[in-house]
Design a protein around this motif. Structure first.
Motif: not given
Length: 441
Positions: A142-143, A146, A224, A228, A265
């Motif tokens: 996801l990081a 984006h 995200e 998170r 993550e």
């Protein structure tokens, strides 16, 4: 432009009016705009410039240009000279990835040592679009989807809401000068191939591609955020720090859903890839002692926890000493410098100190690790000697050779093999007027 950037800073809460920034300036168009905008917005900042040792005289000219830019704005200036290729070869990574790793590690060390609040980079809308697509091409979480965030930790991007054309218009309006990097046009680099060959086709399909990808990035960023928060709950249960060491409980990690994703993550700040993380998870039941490395950190699987420590990257950088500077303190090396008159001077004895003819030295001096091919003239000798042969003669163990530093005059001459021997060309004679004493503490 100034109003738009000011509004973007406020909307994204990048920093406050009292915060001081470290601005990364390459000398290219984007970073020149960023420095000028922040100057006009009266934001207090210092300039940091990276010389990666990849483009010869062109890179030297970039460094000189940025140095003058800092003088123009009357702000502090810092430069670092990296051995990028050596680091890339050791890690088996691209030179671009090596440069990125080295510069951000240095930026953070510099930010902390100078008491600054944030690191500012000149990324804009087009950079964000390129990063998003490049990450997707390589495979990403996801990081990566984006792309570039306006604010990530201590890194802020005040120009991220601006288009490339906005920056160019500002340059023209303000009559700014910048440096062109020829490597930006080379299709040897993946980002440039994407920029020159792929994105123009996509922009034919969607002329508003950059804005569209920015909106998509915002939506992905929302997803995200949900992840998170789950990761944060896991970190609270599994992670703790003691000084510079991070510990992760294996039992707590095993209790999570999608363990590899969650661990990735958690390990993202330490630059471990997803494939390495999968190997770490597979080693949970293995005997203690398994080691895993990222470009910046070392992770060891202990009996019941993962132990993470920072690797020392200073051996891939060089450090400048300016005229009048009295102290240089870096990881593994602390030098103290003192200038004195030569009249009545007694040359000190011992390997930890060097007395040098100050008027034969050219500033700025450079402190760097020794390299293959280095040579000097050991004091007392008339001829030159390869440093590799000198270290053999000195019986320096192989695993200690990487910690040998040299002090180099700006004309390229080695003045002192730190902790071993000064150079004959810089010895203090009866004709010397001033002496620079350099002592290893």
């Amino acid at each position: 432009m100034l109003d738009r950037v000011r509004q973007y800073i406020q909307e994204n809460e990048l920093f406050t009016s009292t915060d001081q920034l470290l601005v990364a300036v390459s000398g290219g168009m984007d970073s020149v705009v960023l420095a000028d905008v922040l100057h006009r917005l009266e934001v207090p900042f210092a300039i940091a410039h990276c010389h990666f040792g990849l483009r010869g005289e062109e890179a030297d000219a970039d460094e000189e240009f940025v140095r003058k830019l800092a003088k123009k704005y009357e702000v502090p200036y810092f430069a670092e000279f990296f051995q990028t290729k050596a680091f890339a070869e050791q890690e088996g990574i691209s030179t671009q990835m090596a440069a990125r790793t080295l510069r951000y590690e240095w930026f953070e060390r510099l930010r902390q040592s100078q008491g600054l609040d944030y690191i500012a980079t000149a990324h804009h809308q087009r950079d964000a679009a390129e990063t998003m697509l490049l990450n997707l091409t390589h495979g990403t979480g996801l990081a990566g989807l984006h792309g570039i965030r306006p604010k990530h930790g201590r890194v802020v991007r005040p120009l991220l809401g601006m288009g490339k054309s906005d920056l160019y218009d500002y340059l023209v309006e303000q009559h700014l000068i910048w440096r062109e990097d020829a490597s930006n046009d080379s299709t040897l680099y993946q980002r440039n191939r994407l920029r020159h060959d792929v994105l123009p086709v996509l922009r034919e399909i969607n002329p508003n591609l950059d804005q569209t990808l920015q909106i998509t990035a915002e939506r992905v960023g929302g997803a995200e955020e949900i992840v998170r928060r789950y990761v944060a709950d896991t970190a609270h249960a599994a992670q703790h720090e003691e000084g510079d060491v991070t510990y992760l409980s294996i039992a707590s990690l095993q209790a999570t859903a999608a363990t590899a994703l969650v661990l990735h993550e958690l390990l993202r700040p330490f630059n471990f890839s997803y494939l390495v993380v999968k190997d770490i998870v597979a080693a949970f039941k293995a005997p203690a002692g398994r080691r895993f490395e990222s470009p910046t950190h070392l992770l060891v699987k202990d009996r019941e926890q993962l132990v993470i420590t920072r690797r020392n990257l200073t051996k891939f950088g060089t450090h400048q000493i300016m005229a009048g500077q009295e102290v240089l303190k870096i990881d593994g090396l602390h030098l103290r410098l003192e200038l004195s008159e030569a009249v009545g001077f007694d040359v000190p004895k011992g390997k930890a100190v060097a007395a040098l003819d100050a008027d034969k030295l050219k500033f700025p001096l450079t402190v760097r690790p020794w390299q293959e091919g280095d040579w000097f003239m050991p004091i007392g000798m008339k001829g030159k000697k390869l440093l590799s042969d000198f270290l053999i003669d000195q019986k320096v163990p192989l695993n200690l050779k990487s910690s040998v530093w040299v002090l180099v005059s700006a004309d390229g001459k080695i003045a002192w093999v730190v902790g071993f021997r000064p150079d004959e060309r810089f010895k203090v004679t009866e004709e010397a007027a001033r002496v620079l004493v350099v002592k290893r503490m």
